[in-house]
Scaffold this motif. Structure first.
Motif, PDB file in Angstrom:
ATOM      1  N   CYS A   7      -9.694  -1.917   3.353  1.00  0.00           N
ATOM      2  CA  CYS A   7      -8.933  -0.830   2.751  1.00  0.00           C
ATOM      3  C   CYS A   7      -9.589  -0.335   1.471  1.00  0.00           C
ATOM      4  O   CYS A   7      -9.740   0.873   1.259  1.00  0.00           O
ATOM      5  N   GLN A   8      -9.997  -1.258   0.619  1.00  0.00           N
ATOM      6  CA  GLN A   8     -10.622  -0.870  -0.647  1.00  0.00           C
ATOM      7  C   GLN A   8     -11.942  -0.159  -0.405  1.00  0.00           C
ATOM      8  O   GLN A   8     -12.254   0.853  -1.055  1.00  0.00           O
ATOM      9  N   HIS A  11     -11.281   3.453   0.843  1.00  0.00           N
ATOM     10  CA  HIS A  11     -10.859   4.315  -0.264  1.00  0.00           C
ATOM     11  C   HIS A  11     -12.037   4.647  -1.188  1.00  0.00           C
ATOM     12  O   HIS A  11     -12.242   5.816  -1.552  1.00  0.00           O
ATOM     13  N   CYS A 113      -8.249   5.654   7.455  1.00  0.00           N
ATOM     14  CA  CYS A 113      -8.204   6.153   6.085  1.00  0.00           C
ATOM     15  C   CYS A 113      -8.729   7.583   6.091  1.00  0.00           C
ATOM     16  O   CYS A 113      -9.821   7.841   6.611  1.00  0.00           O
ATOM     17  N   HIS A 124      -3.695   6.080   4.421  1.00  0.00           N
ATOM     18  CA  HIS A 124      -4.229   4.968   5.201  1.00  0.00           C
ATOM     19  C   HIS A 124      -3.094   4.258   5.921  1.00  0.00           C
ATOM     20  O   HIS A 124      -1.917   4.415   5.570  1.00  0.00           O
ATOM     21  N   PHE A 140       0.584   4.833   4.506  1.00  0.00           N
ATOM     22  CA  PHE A 140       0.677   5.101   3.074  1.00  0.00           C
ATOM     23  C   PHE A 140      -0.056   6.386   2.707  1.00  0.00           C
ATOM     24  O   PHE A 140      -1.031   6.765   3.347  1.00  0.00           O
ATOM     25  N   CYS A 141       0.432   7.047   1.666  1.00  0.00           N
ATOM     26  CA  CYS A 141      -0.285   8.137   1.022  1.00  0.00           C
ATOM     27  C   CYS A 141      -0.375   7.808  -0.460  1.00  0.00           C
ATOM     28  O   CYS A 141       0.665   7.600  -1.118  1.00  0.00           O
ATOM     29  N   ASN A 142      -1.593   7.746  -0.968  1.00  0.00           N
ATOM     30  CA  ASN A 142      -1.827   7.315  -2.349  1.00  0.00           C
ATOM     31  C   ASN A 142      -1.117   5.999  -2.642  1.00  0.00           C
ATOM     32  O   ASN A 142      -0.493   5.808  -3.696  1.00  0.00           O
ATOM     33  N   HIS A 143      -1.166   5.110  -1.651  1.00  0.00           N
ATOM     34  CA  HIS A 143      -0.632   3.745  -1.715  1.00  0.00           C
ATOM     35  C   HIS A 143       0.905   3.691  -1.737  1.00  0.00           C
ATOM     36  O   HIS A 143       1.468   2.609  -1.906  1.00  0.00           O
ATOM     37  N   GLN A 144       1.558   4.825  -1.535  1.00  0.00           N
ATOM     38  CA  GLN A 144       3.010   4.828  -1.420  1.00  0.00           C
ATOM     39  C   GLN A 144       3.401   4.932   0.057  1.00  0.00           C
ATOM     40  O   GLN A 144       2.808   5.712   0.797  1.00  0.00           O
TER      41      GLN A 144
END
Length: 274
Positions: A7-8, A11, A113, A124, A140-144
């Motif tokens: 994931c990292q 991004h 992603c 993602h 998620f979008c922008n981790h939300q």
């Protein structure tokens, strides 16, 4: 730890490539590919940059990309890359375009992603499906966290078409385009489908998406609770050794199963062989 690294990495590399692409946004001159779609030097640069980054970090993983590698490789893990989804928008200075990375396990996407540099949005998601893998959960979008809409059909809700689906339906006089909601055309297949995953629209149709248009969104859309309806044939799992350059996957995606009957009558017309 593996999934956190995946994931990292996705991004970081999509944001880094996106920052470079923004410098040329709206200033490059496109050329036509054999299928009539546009391509720019930025598409080719991004394709190379993403391939190099993936090969350096995950040397045992396979690769399939829009601009260069079209044959599905034999590795269990394979990245499918669309280096610049929405080239027309990019070339004309319209800010809706993105970088798409899908990770497949034995031919089926389990992680996606998609980064939209100008919009400042990165989606993602993880989707185990029938893979037997143990994955993190969610989209998620922008981790939300994001989730499909529960809204009822109304004139204030949205459905998205692509250019080719509108053209196909206009050539079929027996089909009415009257829908119980508003219609949008976003010009980017990934954002079309992700708008459903994030609750912005209730459905969308893509007439001729290629595997690199749908690999990342497959995982995110499923993780967000949407229903993916292939209109011609199932896209996954992919077949080792097959060339996917010319193969299209007409697709309808809806936020909920109860919405499918509203859109299938016209969507099935898009399922004829491409």
């Amino acid at each position: 730890m593996f999934w956190a690294e995946i994931c990292q990495f996705a991004h970081d590399i999509s944001e880094r490539v996106g920052l470079h692409l923004k410098a040329d946004f709206g200033t490059v001159h496109p050329s036509e590919k054999s299928d009539g779609s546009w391509v720019t030097r930025c598409d080719r640069w991004a394709d190379q940059a993403l391939r190099d980054a993936i090969a350096a970090r995950f040397p045992d993983h396979g690769l399939l990309t829009e601009e260069t590698l079209h044959e599905f490789p034999p590795q269990d893990w394979c990245w499918i890359v669309d280096p610049l989804d929405g080239t027309t928008n990019f070339a004309l200075g319209i800010p809706m375009w993105g970088i798409s990375l899908g990770l497949l396990y034995r031919g089926t996407p389990v992680f996606g992603c998609v980064h939209f540099p100008v919009l400042g949005q990165t989606f993602h998601g993880f989707w185990a499906g029938n893979s037997g893998l143990t994955l993190p959960q969610g989209a998620f979008c922008n981790h939300q966290p994001i989730r499909v809409s529960t809204a009822a059909l109304s004139p204030n809700q949205l459905f998205s078409f692509c250019t080719r689906s509108i053209t196909a339906l206009q050539q079929e006089p027996a089909v009415s385009l009257t829908l119980p909601l508003k219609v949008r055309m976003l010009g980017v297949s990934t954002y079309n489908l992700l708008s459903i995953a994030s609750g912005m629209t209730l459905g969308g149709v893509e007439a001729t998406p290629k595997v690199w248009d749908i690999a990342a969104t497959w995982a995110i859309v499923h993780a967000a609770g949407a229903q993916w309806i292939p209109l011609q044939h199932q896209p996954f799992p992919l077949e080792v050794g097959r060339n996917y350059q010319a193969l299209s996957y007409p697709t309808l995606v809806v936020a909920r199963p109860d919405l499918a009957p509203q859109f299938l009558p016209f969507s099935v017309l898009l399922g004829s062989p491409a």
